[in-house]
Design a protein around this motif. Structure first.
Motif, PDB file in Angstrom:
ATOM      1  N   ALA A   2      13.562 -14.452 -30.191  1.00  0.00           N
ATOM      2  CA  ALA A   2      13.223 -15.579 -29.171  1.00  0.00           C
ATOM      3  C   ALA A   2      14.107 -16.709 -29.353  1.00  0.00           C
ATOM      4  CB  ALA A   2      11.650 -15.825 -29.224  1.00  0.00           C
ATOM      5  N   LEU A   3      14.587 -17.259 -28.178  1.00  0.00           N
ATOM      6  CA  LEU A   3      15.331 -18.399 -28.274  1.00  0.00           C
ATOM      7  C   LEU A   3      14.577 -19.764 -27.377  1.00  0.00           C
ATOM      8  CD1 LEU A   3      18.274 -19.810 -28.716  1.00  0.00           C
ATOM      9  CD2 LEU A   3      18.794 -18.749 -26.654  1.00  0.00           C
ATOM     10  N   TYR A   4      14.630 -20.597 -28.003  1.00  0.00           N
ATOM     11  CA  TYR A   4      14.021 -21.837 -27.124  1.00  0.00           C
ATOM     12  C   TYR A   4      14.525 -23.173 -27.632  1.00  0.00           C
ATOM     13  CZ  TYR A   4      10.730 -21.778 -30.884  1.00  0.00           C
ATOM     14  OH  TYR A   4      10.322 -21.935 -32.283  1.00  0.00           O
ATOM     15  N   SER A   5      14.259 -24.353 -26.710  1.00  0.00           N
ATOM     16  CA  SER A   5      14.544 -25.646 -27.394  1.00  0.00           C
ATOM     17  C   SER A   5      13.472 -26.163 -27.990  1.00  0.00           C
ATOM     18  CB  SER A   5      15.169 -26.476 -26.296  1.00  0.00           C
ATOM     19  OG  SER A   5      15.388 -27.894 -26.612  1.00  0.00           O
ATOM     20  N   SER A   6      13.683 -26.816 -29.276  1.00  0.00           N
ATOM     21  CA  SER A   6      12.768 -27.748 -29.950  1.00  0.00           C
ATOM     22  C   SER A   6      12.226 -28.826 -28.906  1.00  0.00           C
ATOM     23  CB  SER A   6      13.198 -28.152 -31.244  1.00  0.00           C
ATOM     24  OG  SER A   6      14.396 -29.542 -31.118  1.00  0.00           O
ATOM     25  N   ALA A   7      11.147 -29.388 -29.254  1.00  0.00           N
ATOM     26  CA  ALA A   7      10.615 -30.528 -28.543  1.00  0.00           C
ATOM     27  C   ALA A   7      11.397 -31.666 -28.450  1.00  0.00           C
ATOM     28  CB  ALA A   7       9.135 -30.942 -28.993  1.00  0.00           C
ATOM     29  N   SER A   8      12.148 -32.168 -29.625  1.00  0.00           N
ATOM     30  CA  SER A   8      13.139 -33.108 -29.697  1.00  0.00           C
ATOM     31  C   SER A   8      14.285 -32.660 -29.185  1.00  0.00           C
ATOM     32  CB  SER A   8      13.454 -33.290 -31.282  1.00  0.00           C
ATOM     33  OG  SER A   8      14.011 -32.065 -31.913  1.00  0.00           O
ATOM     34  N   GLU A   9      14.478 -31.555 -28.468  1.00  0.00           N
ATOM     35  CA  GLU A   9      15.962 -31.214 -28.048  1.00  0.00           C
ATOM     36  C   GLU A   9      16.985 -31.469 -28.875  1.00  0.00           C
ATOM     37  OE1 GLU A   9      16.088 -33.041 -24.226  1.00  0.00           O
ATOM     38  OE2 GLU A   9      14.532 -32.056 -23.443  1.00  0.00           O
ATOM     39  N   ARG A  10      16.782 -31.554 -30.355  1.00  0.00           N
ATOM     40  CA  ARG A  10      17.886 -31.558 -30.930  1.00  0.00           C
ATOM     41  C   ARG A  10      18.402 -30.214 -31.303  1.00  0.00           C
ATOM     42  NH1 ARG A  10      20.050 -34.629 -35.547  1.00  0.00           N
ATOM     43  NH2 ARG A  10      21.879 -33.281 -36.153  1.00  0.00           N
ATOM     44  N   TYR A  11      17.461 -29.225 -31.644  1.00  0.00           N
ATOM     45  CA  TYR A  11      18.014 -27.887 -31.970  1.00  0.00           C
ATOM     46  C   TYR A  11      17.329 -26.863 -31.013  1.00  0.00           C
ATOM     47  CZ  TYR A  11      18.218 -29.942 -36.779  1.00  0.00           C
ATOM     48  OH  TYR A  11      18.660 -30.672 -37.888  1.00  0.00           O
ATOM     49  N   ALA A  12      18.359 -25.862 -30.974  1.00  0.00           N
ATOM     50  CA  ALA A  12      17.902 -24.570 -30.335  1.00  0.00           C
ATOM     51  C   ALA A  12      16.970 -23.659 -31.534  1.00  0.00           C
ATOM     52  CB  ALA A  12      18.908 -23.821 -29.812  1.00  0.00           C
ATOM     53  N   VAL A  13      16.030 -23.085 -31.505  1.00  0.00           N
ATOM     54  CA  VAL A  13      15.489 -22.344 -32.408  1.00  0.00           C
ATOM     55  C   VAL A  13      15.447 -20.697 -31.888  1.00  0.00           C
ATOM     56  CG1 VAL A  13      13.200 -21.728 -33.440  1.00  0.00           C
ATOM     57  CG2 VAL A  13      13.689 -24.111 -32.735  1.00  0.00           C
ATOM     58  N   ALA A  14      15.899 -20.031 -32.942  1.00  0.00           N
ATOM     59  CA  ALA A  14      16.101 -18.600 -32.760  1.00  0.00           C
ATOM     60  C   ALA A  14      15.124 -17.963 -33.773  1.00  0.00           C
ATOM     61  CB  ALA A  14      17.307 -18.203 -32.971  1.00  0.00           C
ATOM     62  N   ALA A  15      14.128 -17.285 -33.359  1.00  0.00           N
ATOM     63  CA  ALA A  15      12.902 -16.879 -33.928  1.00  0.00           C
ATOM     64  C   ALA A  15      13.013 -15.252 -33.861  1.00  0.00           C
ATOM     65  CB  ALA A  15      11.634 -17.512 -33.838  1.00  0.00           C
ATOM     66  N   ALA A  16      13.174 -14.796 -35.117  1.00  0.00           N
ATOM     67  CA  ALA A  16      13.190 -13.343 -35.169  1.00  0.00           C
ATOM     68  C   ALA A  16      11.702 -13.040 -35.680  1.00  0.00           C
ATOM     69  CB  ALA A  16      14.263 -12.769 -36.203  1.00  0.00           C
ATOM     70  N   THR A  17      11.035 -12.319 -35.002  1.00  0.00           N
ATOM     71  CA  THR A  17       9.379 -12.319 -35.416  1.00  0.00           C
ATOM     72  C   THR A  17       8.978 -10.562 -35.465  1.00  0.00           C
ATOM     73  OG1 THR A  17       9.051 -14.311 -34.583  1.00  0.00           O
ATOM     74  CG2 THR A  17       7.105 -12.816 -34.961  1.00  0.00           C
ATOM     75  N   SER A  18       8.281 -10.327 -36.489  1.00  0.00           N
ATOM     76  CA  SER A  18       7.868  -8.952 -36.275  1.00  0.00           C
ATOM     77  C   SER A  18       6.121  -9.215 -36.208  1.00  0.00           C
ATOM     78  CB  SER A  18       8.158  -8.114 -37.712  1.00  0.00           C
ATOM     79  OG  SER A  18       7.444  -8.503 -38.804  1.00  0.00           O
ATOM     80  N   ALA A  19       5.549  -7.933 -36.359  1.00  0.00           N
ATOM     81  CA  ALA A  19       4.159  -8.033 -36.317  1.00  0.00           C
ATOM     82  C   ALA A  19       3.517  -8.992 -37.245  1.00  0.00           C
ATOM     83  CB  ALA A  19       3.365  -6.768 -36.389  1.00  0.00           C
ATOM     84  N   ASP A  20       4.010  -9.165 -38.359  1.00  0.00           N
ATOM     85  CA  ASP A  20       3.429 -10.102 -39.465  1.00  0.00           C
ATOM     86  C   ASP A  20       4.385 -10.809 -40.388  1.00  0.00           C
ATOM     87  OD1 ASP A  20       4.776  -8.162 -40.936  1.00  0.00           O
ATOM     88  OD2 ASP A  20       2.799  -7.296 -41.920  1.00  0.00           O
ATOM     89  N   ASP A  21       5.619 -11.130 -39.802  1.00  0.00           N
ATOM     90  CA  ASP A  21       6.566 -11.799 -40.580  1.00  0.00           C
ATOM     91  C   ASP A  21       7.600 -12.542 -39.700  1.00  0.00           C
ATOM     92  OD1 ASP A  21       8.059 -12.805 -42.657  1.00  0.00           O
ATOM     93  OD2 ASP A  21       9.167 -10.928 -42.938  1.00  0.00           O
ATOM     94  N   SER A  22       8.297 -13.512 -40.126  1.00  0.00           N
ATOM     95  CA  SER A  22       9.207 -14.378 -38.940  1.00  0.00           C
ATOM     96  C   SER A  22      10.271 -14.659 -40.070  1.00  0.00           C
ATOM     97  CB  SER A  22       8.421 -15.529 -38.623  1.00  0.00           C
ATOM     98  OG  SER A  22       7.429 -15.346 -37.650  1.00  0.00           O
TER      99      SER A  22
END
Length: 513
Positions: free
Chosen positions: A272-292
């Motif tokens: 998943a790709l999204y911008s942080s609230a501070s707009e300083r970072y893009a966050v790339a989160a790789a997430t399974s059913a129970d792990d990130s």
């Protein structure tokens, strides 16, 4: 996003219902005799026996030929569907049309009734983004929305995108979303033009209304701009339509020159790709059913390699954001119902985490949002939601909840990082959705929008109750009951029962028009 319209009783929808048994009592010879028609003859699929081996087991399939070997190519170009498969599908559709012809008046009446409960010219409240506010609006008769913009504090609105106009010459068109550049001179937008859930991203110059030459094909809908507005991050889709890559596109260059910044090798961890609230970072989160596993990309130094903040197998199931100075993380590590922790930007490993919202087994933290001065999270306790507002300077907290026995609450979010305005929605089985703006500094709340049912609805005519039933294992199961005032409750009234409970999810006590 496509129009929030009511579901139509389409041919495919009715066939799906029939396949599930819903129309089995009428789609047969007795129904044909009742309406005085000759029963149509169903198409007979040709038997072409094939054998394939899976895990050492031979599977015999007489109709395997109906799955096109080139189905991936068909997603991009339906004309590539093999003609023998197309002929059989066309025959099945004609068979369905013949059976359903006597039901056309009923289908039309149901469609009118459903459409009568949907606002045809609905619009969203304006949401602040920097020095502008944005909203979406529908024109009566249009399938897709417009994007409106105005300066904060201003009254003059301008249409910066009209998805109805953009899709007017296409047989299929599904808007994916939009994202303004940091300086608001440009806006990235996406649409699926084939129905294959593969989106094309384009860039518009807002002042001129002209589309730039940049065109990104076969992508997801997530877009994050670099701080200088000269580049954007997006997610190319693989041949299975999975989001496992983050790529960098520089304006004015062809897509073939785009650089891959991150590739996920394990399909169990979609990105998943999204911008942080501070707009300083893009966050790339790789997430399974129970792990990130979570990496961040510095939007002020877009060429730097992504930085791993949470390693796989170390932090549990996580959601990460940035408050301008540190990372805030919702995690189920040592917290079955989640907690919110702070992680130093320089050393964010779990050994340095500090609890901000400690774990409480009596509540489940569902989501959170942050601004420069406040933290807000949505939690659930005893099957009822509530919002908690915390002022970061002194830790003072405020709870937003409702006295209703059963209701649904949604955290829309804080509209801008430097804002004190929180937006949320509330509804109940009897009460249509209401939108509220809450001043985080003063605690004042303003109702800004109410869902309207054009054909009419009186919430006072209904009763909403919250009951509990003991399960065989001793757990208490919450039950939301909706009925008209004066309805006999002696067992003589018919009951529609809807139940769900898995994956930590339940049925929200929300309004359904």
């Amino acid at each position: 996003m496509s129009r929030r319209s009511a579901p139509m009783l389409s041919r495919r929808g009715l066939l799906a219902t029939a396949a599930a048994g819903g129309l089995s009592v009428i789609l047969g010879a007795p129904f044909a005799r009742a309406v005085g028609m000759t029963a149509p003859r169903p198409p007979i699929a040709e038997i072409r026996t094939s054998i394939r081996t899976v895990n050492g087991i031979a599977i015999i399939d007489p109709y395997g030929w109906l799955k096109a070997d080139n189905w991936r190519a068909v997603l991009d170009d339906p004309q590539k569907l093999p003609q023998d498969i197309r002929r059989h599908i066309d025959a099945e559709n004609a068979y369905a049309d013949a059976w359903l012809e006597p039901l056309r008046p009923l289908m039309a009446a149901l469609k009118r009734e459903i459409e009568g409960r949907v606002e045809k010219d609905d619009s969203s409240p304006f949401t602040r983004h920097g020095r502008f506010e944005y909203a979406t609006a529908y024109v009566a008769g249009a399938e897709h929305y417009r994007v409106l913009r105005r300066e904060v504090g201003g009254a003059r609105q301008e249409v910066v995108l009209d998805f109805e106009l953009l899709g007017k010459d296409r047989d299929y068109f599904d808007p994916g979303g939009f994202e303004p550049s940091p300086d608001h001179r440009m806006i990235a937008w996406s649409a699926d033009r084939m129905g294959a859930e593969r989106f094309t991203i384009k860039i518009r110059d807002v002042a001129s209304g002209r589309e730039l030459d940049d065109q990104i094909e076969s992508a997801g809908t997530s877009v994050v701009w670099s701080r200088d507005g000269r580049s954007l991050l997006y997610q190319p889709l693989d041949k299975e339509n999975r989001s496992l890559v983050v790529a960098l596109h520089r304006l004015g260059t062809p897509q073939r020159d785009d650089r891959l910044l991150l590739r996920e090798g394990d399909p169990r961890y979609p990105l998943a790709l999204y911008s942080s609230a501070s707009e300083r970072y893009a966050v790339a989160a790789a997430t399974s059913a129970d792990d990130s596993e979570i990496r961040v990309i510095d939007l002020e130094a877009i060429d730097k390699p992504p930085r791993r903040v949470i390693a796989r197998g170390t932090g549990g199931l996580c959601t990460l954001d940035h408050d301008g100075e540190r990372f805030l993380i919702s995690t189920d590590l040592d917290a079955e119902e989640f907690r919110i922790v702070a992680a130093p930007e320089a050393s964010p490993e779990p050994s340095n985490w500090t609890d901000i919202v400690p774990h409480d087994p009596g509540r489940t933290i569902l989501s959170f949002d942050i601004a420069k001065r406040f933290l807000v999270w949505l939690e659930q306790s005893n099957a009822l939601p509530r919002l908690i507002v915390r002022r970061l300077s002194d830790g003072q907290e405020r709870t937003i909840a409702f006295p209703d026995e059963a209701y649904a609450l949604s955290l829309v979010g804080i509209d801008d990082f430097d804002s004190d305005r929180l937006r949320y929605t509330m509804s109940s089985p009897a009460l249509p959705e209401r939108w509220f703006d809450h001043d985080l500094a003063t605690g004042a709340t303003v109702l800004i929008k109410e869902q309207r049912i054009p054909s009419g609805h009186d919430p006072a005519a209904y009763v909403v109750r919250r009951l509990e039933a003991a399960a065989r294992d001793g757990e208490s199961v919450p039950i939301t009951l909706l009925h008209r005032k004066g309805q006999p409750l002696d067992g003589s009234s018919p009951l529609l029962l809807e139940a769900y409970g898995a994956y930590g999810l339940g049925s929200a006590a929300a309004f359904q028009s």
